[in-house]
Structures are given as structure tokens and as C-alpha cells.
Design an enzyme around this catalytic site. Sequence first.
Site, PDB file in Angstrom:
ATOM      1  CD  GLU A 171      -5.221 124.086 -26.419  1.00  0.00           C
ATOM      2  OE1 GLU A 171      -4.254 124.699 -25.896  1.00  0.00           O
ATOM      3  OE2 GLU A 171      -5.134 123.499 -27.515  1.00  0.00           O
ATOM      4  CG  ASP A 229      -3.268 117.000 -32.210  1.00  0.00           C
ATOM      5  OD1 ASP A 229      -4.410 116.667 -32.576  1.00  0.00           O
ATOM      6  OD2 ASP A 229      -2.832 118.150 -32.346  1.00  0.00           O
TER       7      ASP A 229
HETATM    8  C1  DGY Z   1      -2.634 121.621 -33.139  1.00  0.00           C
HETATM    9  O1  DGY Z   1      -1.982 122.369 -33.860  1.00  0.00           O
HETATM   10  O2  DGY Z   1      -2.262 121.315 -32.015  1.00  0.00           O
HETATM   11  C2  DGY Z   1      -3.944 121.128 -33.588  1.00  0.00           C
HETATM   12  O3  DGY Z   1      -4.477 120.228 -32.684  1.00  0.00           O
HETATM   13  C3  DGY Z   1      -3.923 120.497 -34.943  1.00  0.00           C
HETATM   14  O4  DGY Z   1      -5.267 120.387 -35.381  1.00  0.00           O
END
Ligand code: DGY
Length: 452
Positions: free
Chosen positions: A416, A182
Site C-alpha cells: 500500500e 486520512d
Molecule cells: C481506510 O479505511 O483507511 C480508507 O482510507 C478509508 O477510505
Amino acid sequence: MTTGTTTGTTDTLPDSTTALGAASAVLRRNWGGAYTVPATGLYPHQWSWDSAFIAIGLRHLSPRRAQLELDSLLSSQWADGRLPQIVYDTRRDDDYAPSAAFWGSAELPGSPPVPTTGLVQPPVHAWAVWLVHAQDPAESARRRFLQRAYPRLVAWHRYLRERRAATDGLVAVVHPWESGTDNSPLWDDALSRVPGTPRASIDRPDLRHASAGERPSGKEYGKYFWLAERYRDHDCADVDPDHPFVVDDPTTNALWARSELALADIAEALGHDGAPHRAEAARIVAAMEALWDAELGVYVALDRHTGELVRKATVGGLLALLLPADVLPPGRADALVRTALGPRFLDVDGTTPPVMVPSYDATADDLDPALYWRGPAWFNMTWLVLQGLRVHGLEDLAERYVAPMALTAAREGFPEYVNPWTGAGHGTRSFSWTAALVVDLLADDAPPTSQP
Ligand code: DGY
């Protein structure tokens, strides 16, 4: 850039059996009956590329559950072939933003009966289907797994080719969320054109589960929501000529090519001709030449609005390593290996080489080892790079990372992402693909376990 303090990790690491047991327990807890949520708090729905990575690990614990994981995602396919980024569990609609209500997918032409986003994620699915099948071909044949998956995967790749790759033969992402990376520095310039003023109010339930310093900023979220509204308000139809964010992504395109090779294997296992899929993989690799940055030694992004390369080295730029040397241009595999092992990433000859592959160029001044896709190491990306090193004959080198990576994951509670140098965990914990890929890495050494 700062890499943080190095911790003396090895003496505090759990052993492999403990790590495998703990990883399996995470996957059991996050299993909802048909799929595995990435994390019960932060990501309470089904995510597209998460399910593919999760299935790759689950196949060692229960090939049947791994098949169900992929079946459930494939059953949420749109009529145009797209596999949605998120399939919503409406019971949890207040717990993640943007919500199912934001997308209102039921109103959009060709959407499936379940609520989803209109966006997509990198196409790792055909490869995951093949690996799950290969783990237990008899169970796969009994359940006609490949017969069901193949036409859906073909339609998915057709969507990518016809709706996203019409211009230059490469898939363009229309939102940073589609890249799965992202807030990668690759998107900064294109995002600077995007207004940060969506109509919807921006809710951040994510900040209840991870600290703000480890998540995209409020400014980025304003742009993410604005772009999502724009795409939704154009019926997610991929026909908006003025959509301001259209970028060829190295991760998406490398995984697309790798998955075409898997489609060839699937086709041949079903008695069809695999050659068209192999030819398509070769075509994608040839088109990717437009993304090759010889100076950085990686594939980069290309902004379709400016026609310019985004000259930044990210881990996604190494993923063409997943393709065999005879599919890549001459010398390319060697160049990619050199970059992967060099100072920008694994720095094998350096004084403080990382435990896992940083998501962003370790020599960049703006690397942040705790901030999401701007430096931390992710388990899926490191797993992919290790597979790539194996493809190119560097099994022993790849093996060196397996135990430290798996045991770091277990020690940190299956985070994560981690600081690449210290292994310190960041983001949410009990993250499913971290656990699944640890299972995959350790499975070769472990006796098969079975779960219902
Ligand atoms: C998030 O919400 O951070 C996700 O990566 C979107 O897919």
C-alpha cells in the site's frame, strides 16, 4: 525525523518483465467482475479514487475492463451528482468498518440502489475516463463510453462546485476520509475540535490486515466515526452549518482542476464546446491562490472554521504540477518543481534522496516513514508527481524514478505504501493501485498484453 536504514536495494530487484507480470496478476486476482477491490482483505469493496487509478493501469491490459471499472463506479452516482467514496459489497459487510449498515444509504434521499457511503473522494475520475478512452478510442466509441460517462462526470463536478465550493470557490472536505489522505498532518488541528465519542462501537477489522503502528490511531478512529455519524445524521445533505470539520484540501482541488481540463477534452471529442471546462479549470486555479504558501513552496490546506492556513508541506500540495504552466500563475510551475526536487520531497541534490516521494515534508520533525499518510511514499502520489514533472518538461528526471519505483513495488509484494528511503513495504500487500500504476509506468516499454 528518522528515515530508517537504507537497504542496498538494486541488486535484489526483480526485472521489469517479472514486475509487469506480477502486477497484472494482482489486478486479475482483485478483479470481481465489474470492478477491482483495492485489497481483498483490508479494502473489500469498491473505492472511488482507487477505481480511477486502477483503470489508468488496467487500460494497458484490457481497455474494456478499464471502462467497466469506471462504468461501475459512475453507475453508483447519487441523484445530486456525488460519486461515493465506497460502494459496498454487502456480502463482505462484516469485513470493513464503517459498514454499509452504518451508513444505511437506502434511507437517504437521492442515494443509488446500491449501498454506499455518503462521503466522496478526490475527483480524479474525468482524467481517468479520458486516459482510458485515449488508450483505445475505437473500443471506446463502439461502447459509447464517453457518451455515457460525460453527463455523469459533469454532474459530479457540478456537485463539487455547488455543494462543496459555494463559499470560496474551493472544494472543502467534510471528513479526512474524503481527502484520501486520512491521517495527514493537515487535519490534526481541525480534528482537535471533533469529539472522539461516536455512538457506534468502533470496530477495527483493518487491524487484522495491517499492523496498528501503520494505521490511524484509536483516538483518530473515534473522531472519524463521530464525524461520519454527524454527516450521516444530517442526511449527507451538506447543509449543516455547525459541521466541525470543513477544510479546503490541496489534493482535491488540484485534481479537480486537472479533471476539468480532461472534461474539456472529453467534451471536444464528443463535438461539444470544451471552453467552459477550460474556463472552470482556470477559475479553480485562481481560487487556489488562497492556499498558496510561498515560504513552503506548496499549496496547503485552509480550515474554513478558523479561516487559517494549515502551514504544512504535504505531497498533495505539489499536485498543481499536473496543470500546464499557462494555466498556473507566472513562475508557479518553477516554484513547485523547486519544492518537489528540494529537501522536503525528492531531495535530488541530497546525500540520501528517497526512492519515491514522501507523503509529508521530509524535513519535519514529526515525519514517520511507516505511518500511513504521515511520511510514507504512496504509489499514486508519486505517480502523480512524476506526471507533473513530465508536464513541465522534466521527462528525463521523471524517468529516473520509474524502474526503482516499479521494481520496489514488485519486490515488496505491491504494498500500500513504502518507507520512501528504503522502499520497505508497509500497510497491506497486493494493493491494486500500486499494481495498476506499475503497469502504467512500465507499459510504455512493454509490448501490449491482452486479458479478457
Ligand atoms: C481506510 O479505511 O483507511 C480508507 O482510507 C478509508 O477510505
